[in-house]
Write an enzyme that holds these catalytic residues in place. Sequence first.
Site, short mmCIF file in Angstrom:
data_model
loop_
_atom_site.label_atom_id
_atom_site.label_comp_id
_atom_site.label_asym_id
_atom_site.label_seq_id
_atom_site.Cartn_x
_atom_site.Cartn_y
_atom_site.Cartn_z
N ASP A 227 0.67 -1.27 -0.04
CA ASP A 227 -0.03 -0.04 -0.09
C ASP A 227 0.93 1.18 0.10
O ASP A 227 2.04 1.24 0.59
CB ASP A 227 -1.02 -0.02 1.10
CG ASP A 227 -2.25 -1.07 0.91
OD1 ASP A 227 -2.16 -1.64 -0.10
OD2 ASP A 227 -3.04 -0.78 2.06
N HIS A 372 3.60 -2.17 3.56
CA HIS A 372 3.84 -0.90 3.15
C HIS A 372 4.96 -0.53 2.33
O HIS A 372 5.98 -0.99 2.96
CB HIS A 372 3.25 0.04 4.20
CG HIS A 372 1.91 0.04 4.66
ND1 HIS A 372 1.53 -1.02 5.71
CD2 HIS A 372 0.85 0.82 4.62
CE1 HIS A 372 0.30 -0.84 6.04
NE2 HIS A 372 -0.27 -0.07 5.43
#
Length: 404
Positions: A227, A372
């Site tokens: 992400d 992430h």
Amino acid sequence: MRRPVLRVLLALLALSSVAASAQTPATALPGQVQPVAPGTRPAPTLPTLTLTPAMPGVHVINVLGNGFITVAHAILTLTPEQHAQAREIAGTVVARVYAARPDLAEVDVSVYDASSYAGFGGPLPLLTASVPRARTMDFEAWTAGRGPYDRQWVNPGPQALPTYREPDKVRETGPTLTTSPSMPARPAQRSRTQLRVTSAQITGGDVGGLLYRARRGTDGVAALTFDDAPHPLFEPLLLDLLRRSGAHATFFVIGRNAQAYPYFVRDMAAQGHEVANHTYHHVRLPPLSLPDATDELRWTDDLLRSITGKPVRYFRPPGGDYTPGTLNAARSLGLTTVFWTDDPGDFQNPGDSTLEARYRSKLHAGGIVLLHDNAPEMLDVLRDFLRYARQRDVTLTTVGGLPK
């Protein structure tokens, strides 16, 4: 008079004294605008590079490696009087950083307006560039106005960009079905959505545009997802590790990040990764009106298609927060909404050993791993994670590569 070319700068500035510091400025890690949530530890300190003599306008120069290559990201903040010389100043900084650190594989630079600079989640830079060592001469020519350069972006001004929206400031906790006064859900609509969610979680596969995991019975493969991409310091390091391992991933891209760093999005697509939608401003969607929430998805879809030339297939709402309305908006744009099964919590900075233990215990065939791209501890443990997946005979692939 023009400044000396890079070759002369590299020769002269190699004589300058440059110190690498383990201290970061008092400001937060560039790119992190979210407040600290309960259970979250401070992010590891990033090393910085200090140029001597100092150069006005250099806010910070971060340096980071992945065990194979080392890169630097210089953040410049310029006064209005310096804006017209932004390219030239960026060229000088890149040359000085390379002269200071001959071991660097790449120097990336982000040039901001000093009066509006608010970190990675604030107003977009004036210009950005990615300068691999092999491309320094091309970059020099561009900064001097003597030729094109494909790894740069110049801000076209607010009239050409989506309206700025304050970025999300809530940490991700897990997928939740919510409603809000601006997007009320009728009981029947909410019931249908909850049924789809439950079915997608139990049976796996794509159920009415929702995907939590691969189809039940899937063996030997799991999806690797990142992400918040792309980040100018972490992206070249992350892509390098994935290339070396042969693994592929789906990057859920924040539109505003892709806007300022389109060359990294092109790199993702060129290396066989999947580029997906994570809204334009990284905002929680439930509080927005349905038209505003739809805009967040559409802006990002249109931008990513213009960069890669490929349609966008997948969407992940920030924090996993959604309403029946936002799910339907995603479906209307042809997007499958993707969640996750395995979240080791890399953004909470639990420590490398804790992070390793978490992903080792959660990795399983058919799962969807959430990481992430701008979490320092993710980069610390990714090599081990990729090796561990191979040992478990789990091939890490894109969301599109999962049986559905």
